[in-house]
Design a protein around this motif. Structure first.
Motif, mmCIF file in Angstrom:
data_model
loop_
_atom_site.group_PDB
_atom_site.id
_atom_site.type_symbol
_atom_site.label_atom_id
_atom_site.label_comp_id
_atom_site.label_asym_id
_atom_site.label_seq_id
_atom_site.Cartn_x
_atom_site.Cartn_y
_atom_site.Cartn_z
ATOM 1 N N ALA A 1 0.823 -1.211 0.000
ATOM 2 C CA ALA A 1 0.000 0.000 0.000
ATOM 3 C C ALA A 1 0.857 1.261 0.000
ATOM 4 O O ALA A 1 0.546 2.241 -0.690
ATOM 5 N N ALA A 2 1.958 1.237 0.750
ATOM 6 C CA ALA A 2 2.849 2.407 0.798
ATOM 7 C C ALA A 2 3.544 2.617 -0.546
ATOM 8 O O ALA A 2 3.692 3.752 -1.017
ATOM 9 N N ALA A 3 3.965 1.531 -1.183
ATOM 10 C CA ALA A 3 4.636 1.645 -2.478
ATOM 11 C C ALA A 3 3.689 2.115 -3.570
ATOM 12 O O ALA A 3 4.106 2.817 -4.503
ATOM 13 N N CYS A 4 2.413 1.761 -3.445
ATOM 14 C CA CYS A 4 1.413 2.219 -4.423
ATOM 15 C C CYS A 4 1.266 3.737 -4.403
ATOM 16 O O CYS A 4 0.803 4.338 -5.375
ATOM 17 N N THR B 1 1.465 -16.188 0.909
ATOM 18 C CA THR B 1 2.688 -15.386 1.011
ATOM 19 C C THR B 1 3.217 -15.008 -0.376
ATOM 20 O O THR B 1 3.618 -13.859 -0.612
ATOM 21 N N LYS B 2 3.213 -15.966 -1.286
ATOM 22 C CA LYS B 2 3.699 -15.687 -2.655
ATOM 23 C C LYS B 2 2.884 -14.593 -3.314
ATOM 24 O O LYS B 2 3.433 -13.708 -3.989
ATOM 25 N N CYS B 3 1.567 -14.641 -3.127
ATOM 26 C CA CYS B 3 0.690 -13.620 -3.712
ATOM 27 C C CYS B 3 1.027 -12.241 -3.160
ATOM 28 O O CYS B 3 1.154 -11.265 -3.913
ATOM 29 N N LEU B 4 1.210 -12.145 -1.841
ATOM 30 C CA LEU B 4 1.549 -10.871 -1.212
ATOM 31 C C LEU B 4 2.917 -10.372 -1.667
ATOM 32 O O LEU B 4 3.107 -9.182 -1.944
ATOM 33 N N GLU B 5 3.880 -11.284 -1.750
ATOM 34 C CA GLU B 5 5.222 -10.894 -2.211
ATOM 35 C C GLU B 5 5.189 -10.406 -3.659
ATOM 36 O O GLU B 5 5.866 -9.429 -4.007
ATOM 37 N N CYS C 1 4.017 -6.920 -3.844
ATOM 38 C CA CYS C 1 5.066 -5.988 -3.405
ATOM 39 C C CYS C 1 6.136 -5.804 -4.473
ATOM 40 O O CYS C 1 6.557 -4.673 -4.779
ATOM 41 N N LYS C 2 6.584 -6.892 -5.050
ATOM 42 C CA LYS C 2 7.652 -6.816 -6.055
ATOM 43 C C LYS C 2 7.198 -6.062 -7.296
ATOM 44 O O LYS C 2 7.995 -5.359 -7.931
ATOM 45 N N ASN C 3 5.915 -6.189 -7.629
ATOM 46 C CA ASN C 3 5.386 -5.503 -8.821
ATOM 47 C C ASN C 3 5.354 -3.987 -8.673
ATOM 48 O O ASN C 3 5.247 -3.264 -9.670
ATOM 49 N N VAL C 4 5.420 -3.496 -7.430
ATOM 50 C CA VAL C 4 5.435 -2.039 -7.220
ATOM 51 C C VAL C 4 6.788 -1.570 -6.666
ATOM 52 O O VAL C 4 6.910 -0.477 -6.122
ATOM 53 N N GLY C 5 7.815 -2.422 -6.814
ATOM 54 C CA GLY C 5 9.178 -1.994 -6.512
ATOM 55 C C GLY C 5 9.638 -2.079 -5.076
ATOM 56 O O GLY C 5 10.659 -1.475 -4.717
#
Length: 407
Positions: free
Chosen positions: A18-21, A111-115, A118-122
């Motif tokens: 959410a913060a990276a978004c 966990t994989k879905c959450l990771e 995160c990775k998709n937004v850097g």
């Protein structure tokens, strides 16, 4: 802004995303070698992601500080959580009791879905790097000190979990950070745990699982709450879903005043149960009462039920008195158990207690004492009954924190 997320469990991963978004530079610090170690063991390795219900129904299942959670749950509800995971490529299913699980039955997929989000937004991940201290200058977060270096950050989000299952890395780091910066900690107690029971009768019942039973919790004689579902007798006392929920309700009480009353036949009223017993007695009048009761109760329970009823096991049904029958009925509808203590943190599913929410902004999860400091998930004094509610608290508070961090 540069944002440090301390801990990559359920709350930390959602907060990071959410913060990276919002366009922030987000770095996650995790002292373990991978994310979500506690997620891996939730729901017996299947991960009960959330509970399909309205925000109002959700809040009714929060044991402590439901009012504080109101905004966070409405802004990131169970429905929103389900959409979030399914949009991220994780199909979910609804099981009995409105509990939500991955179709794959693999907690690791959560966990994989959450990771991946995160990775998709850097989001940057730093594993095997323990945060030792949060630096503060003029009551504002200025950076962090880890086992590997010193970093400057504008914001720090503490998502370190509680004390339960310390083998997953939940060793109370967040409480140490909070206290160092002047925060109050509500006494920490085991939540969603088994209960040690007074006496020794439970040893003879070890391994007995009961389904569709009702458990009423009393505190100093007052009826507090009733639970319906499954439970289990163990080598130490009792466990299972309704016991776990009861433990979170009583863990702040003086246990000397607590009584658990089990209704072994909740589908039958006292009158209906009496008629059932009379019918069984009439059809088995020349048999022993212990044999006759096998039609009504699990075999393992009969000896203890008769002992409590004051009826000899070998007594013939045709010689059982009316008073004895009434005593039997009372015990079946009110099988009382008394708690000696809670099981330890190494067995507790969650931690009850934590950072006092009076010192936290409920809209943003930001500290009212230190600017740029946030707390999410289990580290806060928030907890709920079993059934996916506690993971939802982690997701909702993590989302509230991350979403609020913007220029």
């Amino acid at each position: 802004m540069n944002v440090a997320i301390i801990g990559s469990g359920a709350a930390g991963l959602v907060a990071a995303y959410a913060a990276a978004c919002n366009g922030n530079n987000v770095t996650v610090f995790e002292k373990n070698e991978k994310s979500g170690k506690k997620i891996y063991i939730t729901g017996k390795g299947r991960c009960n992601v959330t509970h399909l219900c309205t925000p109002e129904e959700f809040l009714a299942n929060v044991v402590n500080n439901s009012k504080f959670l109101t905004g966070a749950i409405y802004n990131f509800s169970p429905d929103a959580t389900i959409r979030f995971f399914e949009d991220g490529g994780l199909p979910l299913k609804i099981e009995r009791g409105a509990r939500v699980f991955p179709v794959s039955d693999k907690a690791s997929d959560v966990t994989k879905c959450l990771e991946n989000y995160c990775k998709n937004v850097g989001v940057i991940f730093k594993f095997n790097e323990k945060v030792n201290k949060i630096d503060v200058l003029n009551s504002t977060v200025s950076g962090i000190i880890t086992s590997k270096g010193v970093y400057s950050f504008d914001k720090a989000v503490v998502c370190t979990g509680g004390l339960s299952y310390p083998s997953t890395g939940s060793t109370g780091d967040g409480y140490t950070f909070a206290k160092a910066m002047g925060h109050s900690i509500v006494a920490l107690r085991q939540g969603l745990c088994g209960l040690n029971i007074k006496g020794s009768y439970y040893k003879e019942l070890q391994g007995l699982a009961l389904k569709n039973v009702s458990l009423t919790v009393y505190n100093n004689g007052k009826d507090i709450k009733e639970f319906f579902g499954e439970m289990l007798f163990t080598h130490f006392g009792v466990s299972g879903p309704i016991i776990l929920s009861a433990s979170s309700l009583i863990n702040r009480f003086d246990l000397n005043g607590v009584k658990l009353s089990l209704d072994l036949k909740p589908a039958l009223s006292c009158e209906q149960l009496d008629k059932r017993i009379l019918r069984d007695f009439e059809e088995n009048k020349n048999k022993s009462i212990s044999t006759c009761l096998k039609l009504l109760l699990p075999s393992a329970l009969i000896t203890e039920v008769l002992r409590r009823s004051g009826i000899a096991q070998d007594k013939k049904v045709n010689s059982v008195t009316k008073n004895e029958r009434q005593s039997l009925l009372t015990i079946i509808k009110n099988y009382d158990m008394f708690v000696s203590s809670l099981r330890g943190f190494e067995e507790a599913i969650i931690t009850s207690g934590g950072v006092d929410v009076k010192e936290i902004n409920p809209k943003t999860m930001e500290s009212k004492l230190i600017k740029g400091l946030f707390f999410c998930g289990e580290v806060l004094d928030l907890d709920a009954f079993t059934g996916g509610f506690n993971l939802q608290i982690a997701f909702s508070t993590g989302y509230a924190a991350g979403k609020s961090i913007k220029d």
